[in-house]
Design an enzyme around this catalytic site. Structure first.
Site, PDB file in Angstrom:
ATOM      1  N   SER A  64       0.848  -1.183   0.000  1.00  0.00           N
ATOM      2  CA  SER A  64       0.000   0.000   0.000  1.00  0.00           C
ATOM      3  C   SER A  64       0.884   1.233   0.000  1.00  0.00           C
ATOM      4  O   SER A  64       2.109   1.146   0.128  1.00  0.00           O
ATOM      5  CB  SER A  64      -0.892   0.009   1.243  1.00  0.00           C
ATOM      6  OG  SER A  64      -0.095   0.124   2.414  1.00  0.00           O
ATOM      7  N   LYS A  65       0.275   2.409  -0.114  1.00  0.00           N
ATOM      8  CA  LYS A  65       1.059   3.648  -0.075  1.00  0.00           C
ATOM      9  C   LYS A  65       1.825   3.775   1.231  1.00  0.00           C
ATOM     10  O   LYS A  65       2.952   4.252   1.279  1.00  0.00           O
ATOM     11  CB  LYS A  65       0.133   4.860  -0.261  1.00  0.00           C
ATOM     12  CG  LYS A  65      -0.293   5.080  -1.706  1.00  0.00           C
ATOM     13  CD  LYS A  65      -0.992   6.402  -1.878  1.00  0.00           C
ATOM     14  CE  LYS A  65      -1.287   6.628  -3.359  1.00  0.00           C
ATOM     15  NZ  LYS A  65      -1.948   7.933  -3.597  1.00  0.00           N
ATOM     16  N   ARG A  66       1.204   3.305   2.300  1.00  0.00           N
ATOM     17  CA  ARG A  66       1.841   3.389   3.619  1.00  0.00           C
ATOM     18  C   ARG A  66       3.061   2.486   3.704  1.00  0.00           C
ATOM     19  O   ARG A  66       4.007   2.773   4.432  1.00  0.00           O
ATOM     20  CB  ARG A  66       0.823   2.999   4.705  1.00  0.00           C
ATOM     21  CG  ARG A  66       1.325   3.200   6.131  1.00  0.00           C
ATOM     22  CD  ARG A  66       0.211   2.919   7.121  1.00  0.00           C
ATOM     23  NE  ARG A  66      -0.266   1.558   7.025  1.00  0.00           N
ATOM     24  CZ  ARG A  66       0.346   0.508   7.605  1.00  0.00           C
ATOM     25  NH1 ARG A  66       1.442   0.691   8.301  1.00  0.00           N
ATOM     26  NH2 ARG A  66      -0.150  -0.708   7.497  1.00  0.00           N
TER      27      ARG A  66
END
Length: 422
Positions: A197-199
């Site tokens: 994910s972006k995180r």
């Protein structure tokens, strides 16, 4: 002749997964003295944007993944129409309005994947395939097959999420009477807690550049996502890696993206950097923060950089570690202030200010001598003043050697901050 291609769609920025695919294609081409082709798959005219294409090209250049040939599918619509018409004439495809659709015969489709071995498909699970859409644009699989054939692509190296496209494309090759390339489907990149994910790292390559990662370090890390240079090596330059690279040795299992590992590798590259090159790399970040302008003291900046070099994981870390040098005033970290500035040391700081003001030259050796004289005169331990001074001058309780830190801060700011501490 080895010919491979990376074929991004300019409907978004170049992300980590795409960059790893581009890298493995580039490495295979370079390791085999082959050709690396960049093909912009911009057939979706509504979603394709010039800004995305420019970002993809810029990111690939930044990573050092330079291509030998460049094509745009949007310039090849006549070619796709020509091959679609041929299939209609041979009764292998039919028209449905303006669309052209391929007839799929019933048969078993076998594929030998260079990473996964033999994979079999039953064409009964594949419905007739649209080749040309009603708006006249080609579908992904049809344009892909025609281009791979005409560009003489020998190996298609792409993510395993494309495995489901492969039997459809092999049926198109068969209908056109063209030889299919060899395939290698790379493992997915996963986050440490599951899906990337972006995180957990799924951001654009250009974001990593903005965050202060070096292209050599990012390339080094990307090559470890699914492949190993052997000998438990983790920091390996691209030239050495090319001597050992083999697409057959890419793992089948999903690669796990670790930001901590990437930062560690980036830190290793920063430590090995020539000081002048590191200064040059940091200048844009410092200018962006308005920490320096066109008239900065390069020699002084180099000394500051050398002091913090061993503590940096990214270039932007320098902005945090050394911010106290460039700003007029510092605001101490609250926890550090409570722990180290709760006892009033105004008297001790006043004596230090006087001793520091008299120093010439104002260097680490002289500063240390003045500090030790002050501590002795006051009957204190060095530890009684080291942390309070550091917090007052830098806002932090940790950092490089105190006396070297005071030297790079300079006499004027040191005296000013000591006078305002209490």
């Amino acid at each position: 002749m080895i010919r491979v291609r990376f074929a991004p769609s300019p409907t978004g920025y170049l992300h980590i997964g795409g960059a790893r695919t581009a890298l493995f294609n580039w490495m295979y081409a370079r390791s085999q003295n082959g050709t690396f082709i960049l093909r912009i798959e911009d057939t979706d005219q509504q979603r394709s944007k010039k800004e995305f294409e420019e970002e993809i090209l810029t990111s690939m250049k930044w990573l050092g993944l330079l291509w030998d040939e460049l094509y745009h599918q949007s310039e090849r619509f006549d070619v796709y129409r020509q091959y679609a018409d041929k299939l209609i004439q041979e009764d292998k495809a039919y028209k449905d309005g303006e669309a052209v659709i391929l007839k799929i015969p019933q048969q078993e489709i076998k594929l030998f994947d260079l990473i996964r071995g033999e994979i079999a498909f039953d064409s009964a699970t594949i419905k007739d395939q649209v080749l040309i859409k009603s708006d006249g644009s080609p579908t992904y699989s049809f344009a892909c097959v025609v281009d791979d054939a005409l560009m003489e692509i020998s190996h298609v190296i792409r993510g395993e999420d494309h495995i489901s496209n492969t039997p459809k494309q092999m049926m198109i090759y068969q209908a056109l009477g063209l030889k299919a390339p060899k395939y290698a489907h790379l493992p997915l990149i996963m986050g440490e807690e599951g899906r990337l994910s972006k995180r957990t790292g799924a951001v654009a390559v250009s974001d990593y550049k903005k965050e202060g990662f070096l292209p050599e370090a990012l390339v080094n890390y990307l090559m470890l996502l699914g492949w190993s240079p052997g000998g438990n090596q983790e920091v390996v330059d691209i030239k050495t890696a090319l001597k050992n690279f083999s697409i057959n040795k890419v793992n089948k299992a999903a690669a796990i993206f670790s930001m901590e590992k990437l930062e560690w590798i980036n830190g290793q590259y920063i430590k090995k950097m020539d000081d002048e090159k590191l200064v040059e790399a940091l200048i844009p970040f410092l200018k962006d923060k308005n920490y320096i302008n066109g008239n900065f003291d390069r020699k002084r900046l180099k000394n500051i950089v050398k002091l913090f070099k061993g503590r940096l994981s990214t270039l932007t870390d320098f902005l945090e570690w050394a911010d106290f040098v460039f700003v007029d005033e510092v605001k101490p970290d609250e926890a550090a202030r409570k722990e180290h500035l709760s006892v009033n040391r105004a008297k001790e700081f006043e004596l230090l200010r006087k001793r520091f003001a008299a120093l010439d030259p104002f260097d680490a050796q002289s500063i240390e001598a003045a500090f030790r004289e002050t501590v002795e005169a006051l009957g204190l331990k060095s530890a009684d003043l080291v942390h309070p001074i550091r917090v007052a001058l830098t806002g932090r309780a940790v950092g490089p050697g105190l006396f070297e830190t005071i030297e790079i801060l300079g006499k004027e700011k040191t005296i000013q901050r000591l006078s305002k501490a209490f």
